[in-house]
Design a protein around this motif. Sequence first.
Motif, short mmCIF file in Angstrom:
data_model
loop_
_atom_site.label_atom_id
_atom_site.label_comp_id
_atom_site.label_asym_id
_atom_site.label_seq_id
_atom_site.Cartn_x
_atom_site.Cartn_y
_atom_site.Cartn_z
N ILE A 90 14.58 2.96 0.25
CA ILE A 90 14.30 2.10 -0.92
C ILE A 90 13.14 1.16 -0.60
CG2 ILE A 90 15.31 0.44 -2.53
CD1 ILE A 90 18.10 1.58 -1.53
N HIS A 91 13.18 0.61 0.60
CA HIS A 91 12.12 -0.32 1.02
C HIS A 91 11.36 0.25 2.21
CE1 HIS A 91 15.07 -3.07 -0.97
NE2 HIS A 91 13.94 -3.50 -1.52
N CYS A 92 10.09 -0.11 2.31
CA CYS A 92 9.29 0.28 3.48
C CYS A 92 9.90 -0.39 4.71
CB CYS A 92 7.84 -0.16 3.29
SG CYS A 92 6.88 -0.05 4.80
N PRO A 93 10.14 0.38 5.80
CA PRO A 93 10.75 -0.23 6.98
C PRO A 93 9.80 -1.22 7.68
CG PRO A 93 10.17 2.06 7.41
CD PRO A 93 9.93 1.82 5.95
N ASP A 94 8.53 -1.18 7.35
CA ASP A 94 7.60 -2.12 7.98
C ASP A 94 7.37 -3.37 7.15
OD1 ASP A 94 6.94 -0.65 10.41
OD2 ASP A 94 6.21 0.85 9.00
N CYS A 95 6.89 -3.21 5.90
CA CYS A 95 6.54 -4.41 5.12
C CYS A 95 7.69 -4.87 4.23
CB CYS A 95 5.29 -4.13 4.28
SG CYS A 95 5.56 -2.88 3.01
N LEU A 96 8.73 -4.05 4.10
CA LEU A 96 9.91 -4.36 3.29
C LEU A 96 9.63 -4.47 1.79
CD1 LEU A 96 11.98 -6.83 5.54
CD2 LEU A 96 12.01 -4.34 5.47
N LYS A 97 8.43 -4.04 1.36
CA LYS A 97 8.16 -3.98 -0.08
C LYS A 97 8.85 -2.74 -0.64
CE LYS A 97 5.41 -7.57 -0.61
NZ LYS A 97 5.96 -8.26 0.57
N LYS A 98 9.13 -2.78 -1.95
CA LYS A 98 9.80 -1.65 -2.58
C LYS A 98 8.87 -0.43 -2.56
CE LYS A 98 13.55 -1.15 -5.53
NZ LYS A 98 14.48 -1.80 -6.43
N ASN A 99 9.38 0.69 -2.09
CA ASN A 99 8.60 1.92 -2.05
C ASN A 99 8.48 2.53 -3.44
OD1 ASN A 99 7.99 2.09 0.67
ND2 ASN A 99 9.86 3.22 1.18
N THR A 100 7.49 3.41 -3.60
CA THR A 100 7.33 4.17 -4.84
C THR A 100 8.14 5.46 -4.72
OG1 THR A 100 5.07 3.35 -4.89
CG2 THR A 100 5.57 5.19 -6.36
N VAL A 101 8.89 5.80 -5.76
CA VAL A 101 9.66 7.04 -5.74
C VAL A 101 8.73 8.19 -6.12
CG1 VAL A 101 11.60 8.29 -6.77
CG2 VAL A 101 11.77 5.82 -6.36
N ILE A 102 8.71 9.24 -5.31
CA ILE A 102 7.86 10.39 -5.62
C ILE A 102 8.69 11.68 -5.62
CG2 ILE A 102 5.74 9.31 -4.71
CD1 ILE A 102 6.13 11.12 -2.21
N ASP A 103 8.23 12.65 -6.36
CA ASP A 103 8.89 13.95 -6.41
C ASP A 103 8.24 14.83 -5.34
OD1 ASP A 103 9.75 16.52 -6.93
OD2 ASP A 103 9.61 16.32 -9.11
N MET A 104 8.99 15.21 -4.33
CA MET A 104 8.40 16.04 -3.26
C MET A 104 8.96 17.46 -3.25
SD MET A 104 10.04 14.87 0.39
CE MET A 104 9.71 16.49 1.09
N THR A 105 9.49 17.89 -4.40
CA THR A 105 10.07 19.23 -4.46
C THR A 105 9.06 20.30 -4.05
OG1 THR A 105 11.21 18.35 -6.40
CG2 THR A 105 11.58 20.66 -5.90
N ASP A 106 7.83 20.17 -4.56
CA ASP A 106 6.81 21.19 -4.24
C ASP A 106 6.43 21.17 -2.76
OD1 ASP A 106 6.67 22.45 -6.62
OD2 ASP A 106 5.03 21.19 -7.42
N ILE A 107 6.30 19.97 -2.21
CA ILE A 107 5.97 19.85 -0.77
C ILE A 107 7.07 20.55 0.03
CG2 ILE A 107 5.69 18.24 1.17
CD1 ILE A 107 4.66 16.17 -0.84
N ALA A 108 8.32 20.33 -0.38
CA ALA A 108 9.45 20.94 0.33
C ALA A 108 9.39 22.46 0.21
CB ALA A 108 10.76 20.41 -0.22
#
Lengths: 196, 478
Positions: A90-108
């Motif tokens: 949910i959050h970036c483990p480094d800056c702790l800002k909220k991450n962007t949700v992306i669809d990675m179905t194709d990458i997978a």
Amino acid sequence: MSMFGQVFVKNNQYKIKGDFHHMTPNTPIRDADNGWKLLGVTNPRDMTYIHSYGGEAAFFEALSQGKLMATRCDNPKCEYKGSVYQPFRIHCPDCLKKNTVIDMTDIAKKSAKVHTFMVCERSGAFNILEKPIKFINIEFDGVATILMSYLSIGEPAMGMRVVPIFKKQGPTYTILDLSWVPAGTKENQLPEGFSF
Amino acid sequence: MIKFSEQQLQVPKLMRPVYLVTAGQSKFDRAFPDKRTEELCVDALTMAADMLSMEPAELKKYIHTCYYGHFADHFGDQLLGEAVIHDRLGLDPLGNIGVKTGGATGGSTLWEAMKAVASGYSDCVLAMGWERMDEVPTDEGNFLISCAADKDWEGPLGHIYTGYYAVMAQKYWQVFGKEEESFRRTLAEISVKHHGYARFNPFAQGPLKITVEDVLKSPVVAYPLRALDACLMSVGAACAIICDEPTAIKLTKNSKNKPLRIYVTAGSHTLRPADRRDMEIPLLPNETAEQYKDFGKRFPGGDRYPGFTGFLGARMAAWYAYRMTGIKDPTEDLDVIELHDAFTISDVQTYEDIGIRPYGEGRTYVESGDCYHTNPHTGKPGKLPSNLSGGLIGCMHAVGATGIMQTFEIACHLWDRWAEMHGDEKRWKEFNRKKPADWTDLQVKGAKRALAISHAGVGSHVTATILMDPDHLLKKDA
Ligand SMILES: [Zn+2]
């Protein structure tokens, strides 16, 4: 009439109906080697928990729709901007800002590979997967982390190309709705309820 | 975190010297249908008092604060179990706190206890750990253990911790073990060694006289790991008394126990092994960046660090501990160690994480014979004997007690009391166990410095406990 515990949310409050526990009587534990003297007692307990997925809910909902969601840090000030996380963070483990949700179905579909695996002959109580369970850990191009899941068809091997399948019919809304099969598997070979 | 700041790499320093003066433990077993946990804790504390030639009531007068290590509330089905034990030990109304860090709970309890004394808050503290793993059958027990994995991302996958854990073993087996039959036999040798040493330990739950073939024929749990590669599931308690120098001198006045300097450090890593990001290897004093330059070439597939093969938490615990105490090379500077052998293969992984061998070469520690009390190839004392207690495979894994049991064991060597504590016929009888006719004294002669690694699950928490004879420190101001 007993009914499984069910929950929905209205006005930000849990609304529950049905049975969230089942009663079973205590029974004594006695010593067969020592005149059946009392040593203890059984304490039966069977409860249903009410669990929120919070910011990860989007991930679990998407599985039932055949999509694999990941997250990415887009904070321009973050040293690790652009890092893609699967498992979904949910959050970036480094800056702790909220991450962007992306669809990675194709990458997978295009790049998923088995990083390591384990064929496990045992399971714990409440397991619903068929044994042996073929645990696989999957790496993807351009993703910082690796995903733990299970292979539904074939024997796992390191470096093996796999593709995701989703339990779109009768989803459990758990991580079990996502599974993997060797690249090239045909739709009609997939386990019940699963599709690409 | 994949890069450290200077502040994060601060070498820990204690405000004043801290000592371990005594320790004790209960019998370990798969189940105790006739004993409550508090009875086992009383046994452990009574033994600790015995080692000081004191009555428990007398020792208790010195205790100022208590640290209780107990991992799994749901196993014992008792929240605030610490309060129950504290009350039954008659230590109310002293301050006490529970510590829980999975398999590392025992080590973490010592970590906290050390800090209480080092800071000056207390002059004498009790560190007591226990676990009750016999209140549910094995299947349900496996379920409860699996609750220590991420409950949304891993738990539903079979509810079996081995599945989340052993993927790392598989990676190590293929990349560094190269799937060689000879490596598989080396792993089996570890099980033979640990079950074998457990035969000389009256506290131990899993003594077995077995061969490599027996291990290789035991049922597969998760290939290549077999039943005899795995640690035990145990019930038991262990404790230690930690204090400042004046108290240490007072408490050991009538005892053979010499106060030992104690240092404990800790490291951590993500609960989900899959969530590990790549980073550079944090180097120990006996390593160079140069030696890992062609790592990926020598071990194809091994170029991701920590990947699935290194326990970064263990590496960091050692990183802090060696710098804190002046250890340059653990094999040279230490005399005896106890490692967290949850599986034979994780024992090998740990040899590398803590610098006994470079990454990728852990197996040679076993194959050289260095890890034995007596090197089987030379007949001479092993260079750095490990797990003479039998470890988790042969002695016990009563989670909250394990790290403290290890510390008790290494301390016995430094006190030169190993034979007395493990050889006494009376104890064997009391535990209803038969002392073997070929019982062997495993005292490491002249041991002055020792290490114990306490480790949780996939490496989420790891501690390094170092004990030193105060007349044999490596760093004056440590
Ligand atoms: Zn960020």
